[in-house]
Motif scaffolding. Structure first.
Motif, PDB file in Angstrom:
ATOM      1  N   ALA A  52      -1.403  -3.114   2.216  1.00 17.21           N
ATOM      2  CA  ALA A  52      -1.238  -3.806   0.723  1.00 17.21           C
ATOM      3  C   ALA A  52      -3.222  -4.267   0.363  1.00 17.21           C
ATOM      4  CB  ALA A  52      -0.934  -5.008   0.638  1.00 17.21           C
ATOM      5  N   TYR A  53      -3.489  -5.120   0.726  1.00 13.49           N
ATOM      6  CA  TYR A  53      -4.691  -5.529   1.074  1.00 13.49           C
ATOM      7  C   TYR A  53      -6.072  -4.181   1.082  1.00 13.49           C
ATOM      8  CZ  TYR A  53      -9.790  -8.209   1.939  1.00 13.49           C
ATOM      9  OH  TYR A  53     -10.835  -8.410   1.662  1.00 13.49           O
ATOM     10  N   GLU A  54      -6.246  -3.026   1.130  1.00 17.25           N
ATOM     11  CA  GLU A  54      -6.548  -2.162   1.244  1.00 17.25           C
ATOM     12  C   GLU A  54      -6.810  -1.514  -0.009  1.00 17.25           C
ATOM     13  OE1 GLU A  54      -9.011   1.741   1.199  1.00 17.25           O
ATOM     14  OE2 GLU A  54      -6.242   1.373   0.926  1.00 17.25           O
ATOM     15  N   VAL A  55      -6.248  -2.113  -1.045  1.00 13.08           N
ATOM     16  CA  VAL A  55      -5.544  -1.877  -2.330  1.00 13.08           C
ATOM     17  C   VAL A  55      -5.555  -2.838  -3.181  1.00 13.08           C
ATOM     18  CG1 VAL A  55      -3.853  -0.578  -3.372  1.00 13.08           C
ATOM     19  CG2 VAL A  55      -3.651   0.963  -1.473  1.00 13.08           C
ATOM     20  N   LEU A  56      -5.297  -3.420  -2.785  1.00  8.99           N
ATOM     21  CA  LEU A  56      -5.063  -4.581  -3.691  1.00  8.99           C
ATOM     22  C   LEU A  56      -6.647  -5.345  -3.612  1.00  8.99           C
ATOM     23  CD1 LEU A  56      -2.350  -6.772  -3.324  1.00  8.99           C
ATOM     24  CD2 LEU A  56      -2.493  -4.784  -4.499  1.00  8.99           C
ATOM     25  N   SER A  57      -7.631  -5.477  -2.866  1.00  5.89           N
ATOM     26  CA  SER A  57      -9.053  -6.138  -2.508  1.00  5.89           C
ATOM     27  C   SER A  57      -9.799  -5.155  -3.978  1.00  5.89           C
ATOM     28  CB  SER A  57      -9.912  -5.998  -0.855  1.00  5.89           C
ATOM     29  OG  SER A  57      -9.468  -5.032  -0.653  1.00  5.89           O
ATOM     30  N   ASP A  58      -9.259  -3.447  -3.483  1.00  4.25           N
ATOM     31  CA  ASP A  58     -10.755  -3.057  -4.320  1.00  4.25           C
ATOM     32  C   ASP A  58      -9.792  -2.981  -5.711  1.00  4.25           C
ATOM     33  OD1 ASP A  58     -11.178  -0.111  -5.560  1.00  4.25           O
ATOM     34  OD2 ASP A  58     -11.911   0.447  -3.814  1.00  4.25           O
ATOM     35  N   PRO A  59     -10.297  -3.397  -7.454  1.00  2.00           N
ATOM     36  CA  PRO A  59     -10.378  -3.424  -8.628  1.00  2.00           C
ATOM     37  C   PRO A  59      -9.737  -2.491  -9.296  1.00  2.00           C
ATOM     38  CG  PRO A  59     -12.126  -4.227  -7.836  1.00  2.00           C
ATOM     39  CD  PRO A  59     -12.344  -3.670  -6.747  1.00  2.00           C
ATOM     40  N   ASN A  60     -10.218  -0.635  -8.625  1.00  2.00           N
ATOM     41  CA  ASN A  60     -10.039   0.261  -9.297  1.00  2.00           C
ATOM     42  C   ASN A  60      -8.736   0.582  -8.964  1.00  2.00           C
ATOM     43  OD1 ASN A  60     -12.387   0.358 -10.645  1.00  2.00           O
ATOM     44  ND2 ASN A  60     -13.558   1.834  -9.345  1.00  2.00           N
ATOM     45  N   LYS A  61      -8.237   0.542  -7.402  1.00  2.61           N
ATOM     46  CA  LYS A  61      -7.073   1.255  -6.712  1.00  2.61           C
ATOM     47  C   LYS A  61      -5.859  -0.152  -7.363  1.00  2.61           C
ATOM     48  CE  LYS A  61      -8.991   3.027  -2.562  1.00  2.61           C
ATOM     49  NZ  LYS A  61      -9.246   2.695  -1.391  1.00  2.61           N
ATOM     50  N   LYS A  62      -6.259  -1.163  -7.796  1.00  2.78           N
ATOM     51  CA  LYS A  62      -5.611  -2.311  -7.885  1.00  2.78           C
ATOM     52  C   LYS A  62      -4.521  -2.542  -8.812  1.00  2.78           C
ATOM     53  CE  LYS A  62      -5.284  -7.523  -8.245  1.00  2.78           C
ATOM     54  NZ  LYS A  62      -4.334  -7.669  -9.985  1.00  2.78           N
ATOM     55  N   GLN A  63      -5.938  -1.890 -10.224  1.00  4.25           N
ATOM     56  CA  GLN A  63      -5.421  -1.390 -11.703  1.00  4.25           C
ATOM     57  C   GLN A  63      -4.615  -0.530 -11.544  1.00  4.25           C
ATOM     58  OE1 GLN A  63      -8.440   0.083 -13.951  1.00  4.25           O
ATOM     59  NE2 GLN A  63      -7.799  -0.696 -15.963  1.00  4.25           N
ATOM     60  N   ARG A  64      -4.410   0.743 -10.407  1.00  2.07           N
ATOM     61  CA  ARG A  64      -3.631   2.205 -10.650  1.00  2.07           C
ATOM     62  C   ARG A  64      -2.475   1.974 -10.152  1.00  2.07           C
ATOM     63  NH1 ARG A  64      -7.659   5.539  -7.127  1.00  2.07           N
ATOM     64  NH2 ARG A  64      -5.849   6.162  -6.888  1.00  2.07           N
ATOM     65  N   TYR A  65      -2.397   1.034  -9.315  1.00  2.00           N
ATOM     66  CA  TYR A  65      -1.261   0.064  -8.702  1.00  2.00           C
ATOM     67  C   TYR A  65      -0.164  -0.358  -9.255  1.00  2.00           C
ATOM     68  CZ  TYR A  65       2.199  -1.489  -5.056  1.00  2.00           C
ATOM     69  OH  TYR A  65       2.701  -2.315  -4.867  1.00  2.00           O
ATOM     70  N   GLN A  67      -0.380  -0.165 -12.879  1.00  2.00           N
ATOM     71  CA  GLN A  67       0.054   0.643 -13.657  1.00  2.00           C
ATOM     72  C   GLN A  67       1.176   1.310 -13.378  1.00  2.00           C
ATOM     73  OE1 GLN A  67      -3.081   2.529 -15.408  1.00  2.00           O
ATOM     74  NE2 GLN A  67      -1.629   3.275 -17.552  1.00  2.00           N
ATOM     75  N   TYR A  68       1.022   2.338 -11.972  1.00  4.82           N
ATOM     76  CA  TYR A  68       1.702   3.073 -11.376  1.00  4.82           C
ATOM     77  C   TYR A  68       2.522   2.701 -10.432  1.00  4.82           C
ATOM     78  CZ  TYR A  68      -1.638   6.174 -14.708  1.00  4.82           C
ATOM     79  OH  TYR A  68      -1.549   6.396 -15.965  1.00  4.82           O
TER      80      TYR A  68
END
Length: 377
Positions: A52-65, A67-68
């Motif tokens: 969860a942190y690996e995705v949410l700590s990255d602004p680009n991945k967080k934005q995609r998560y 949205q999708y």
């Protein structure tokens, strides 16, 4: 169904970067393997929190998560795409510094592969990036692509020895005098980069890190509904790391959407411009049109008007989130001939002023702006 990343960390979507990091550190320490030896549930929660942190700590991945959802990373094939199959070594090599001094000297743990008090790091190889072009049909149906990648791998005859500078610990201890007294800090060894070992022997073909370039065919599973610019990740298919204990980098795959000859994409919906003659519009007809699953035939009623939009339910692009499928919107365009022969001109001249040829829109005939509004709603 996979758990929501925000729920795993116990935060809401408005959480700041600092709050996300703080929540992850709290969860990671709570479920750390050193604190819960032999507890498989704690280990699983530890991995989920890291994912969860690996995705949410990255602004680009967080934005995609945001949205999708999890579907944004389906087919990504590993850590960073929400695979759920976390590797402990990956977690500590990437996020070990977040634990600070809570466990051992380098944020590692004693029960797995020597990450304890010594703080020896596992070096990770560099990532590779490629672009993959997809047709609209491939995007609509999902596809498995095989691509050739030139990646660095360890030479067969390379051997390593313990780093003489740090004696295999991967760290150098430094003592400094401060107003509070003597302070001891650990820094990454400059000679081995934290790996704890250096090259002993290598062939002439290998570079200074003991690596050689090799072409490899990599299979990439791409889920239906991806969009232009979306990035997938294939774990472990980047460059290998030097040393006997390193881990490979990742292959980052950027999606490029090829333009279709007749269909235009708008989100999950598709648009098709259908041109019919005046005679066909007056008498009614049937027409064959393109879809992403093949051609279909549609019937046009008598007296169909130019600008009318026919909606074919479920003939668009599947939602990347798994929330159904878009529609195909068929835009009717009545083609007006630019040149007429004498017989045709005589006919239309006789029709001028005829009631049947005079515009007489009904109340349920929507204006252009109403049609555009309906199209986007």
């Amino acid at each position: 169904m996979k758990e929501d990343y925000y729920e795993i960390l116990g935060i809401d979507k408005s959480a700041s970067a600092a709050e996300i990091k703080k929540a992850y550190r709290k969860k990671a320490i709570q479920h750390h393997p050193d604190k819960n030896p032999g507890d498989t549930k704690a280990e699983e929660m530890f991995k989920k929190a890291a994912e969860a942190y690996e995705v949410l700590s990255d602004p680009n991945k967080k934005q995609r998560y945001d949205q999708y959802g999890h579907a944004a990373f389906d087919g990504a094939g590993g850590f960073g795409g929400g695979s759920g199959h976390m590797n402990m070594d990956d977690i500590f090599s990437q996020f070990g510094d977040i634990f600070g001094g809570a466990f051992g000297g380098g944020g590692g743990f004693s029960g797995f592969g020597g990450f304890g008090g010594g703080g020896r790091a596992r070096v990770k190889g560099s990532n590779l990036r490629i672009r993959v072009k997809l047709t609209l049909e491939e995007i609509a149906n999902g596809v498995e692509k095989k691509v050739k990648v030139r990646r660095k791998i360890q030479a067969d005859d390379v051997t390593y020895k313990t780093c003489p500078t740090c004696n295999g610990t991967g760290q150098m201890m430094r003592v400094t005098n401060t107003i509070l007294g003597r302070m001891q800090t650990a820094t990454t060894c400059n000679s081995c980069g934290g790996a704890g070992e250096v090259i002993d022997k290598r062939s002439s073909e290998a570079d200074g890190q003991g690596l050689v370039v090799k072409e490899e065919t990599v299979s990439i599973k791409i889920p239906a509904g991806v969009v232009e610019g979306m990035q997938l990740k294939v774990t472990g298919k980047g460059n290998e790391a030097p040393g006997s204990n390193g881990i490979s980098g990742d292959l980052l795959v950027a999606i490029e959407e090829q333009e279709h000859n007749t269909l235009k994409r708008e989100g999950d919906n598709l648009h098709f411009d259908l041109y019919v003659s005046i005679a066909e519009a007056v008498l009614g007809t049937s027409k064959e049109i393109d879809t992403v699953t093949g051609k279909v035939r549609i019937k046009l009623e008598e007296g169909i008007q130019s600008g009318k939009i026919l909606r074919l339910k479920g003939k668009g692009i599947p939602s990347i989130n798994g929330y159904g499928q878009g529609d195909l919107l068929v835009h009717i365009n009545v083609w007006t001939p630019k040149t007429l022969n004498k017989e045709q001109r005589d006919f239309f001249e006789r029709m001028v002023g005829d009631d049947n040829f005079s515009p007489n829109p009904e109340k349920n005939d929507k204006s252009f702006f109403e049609k555009v509004k309906d199209m986007f709603s």
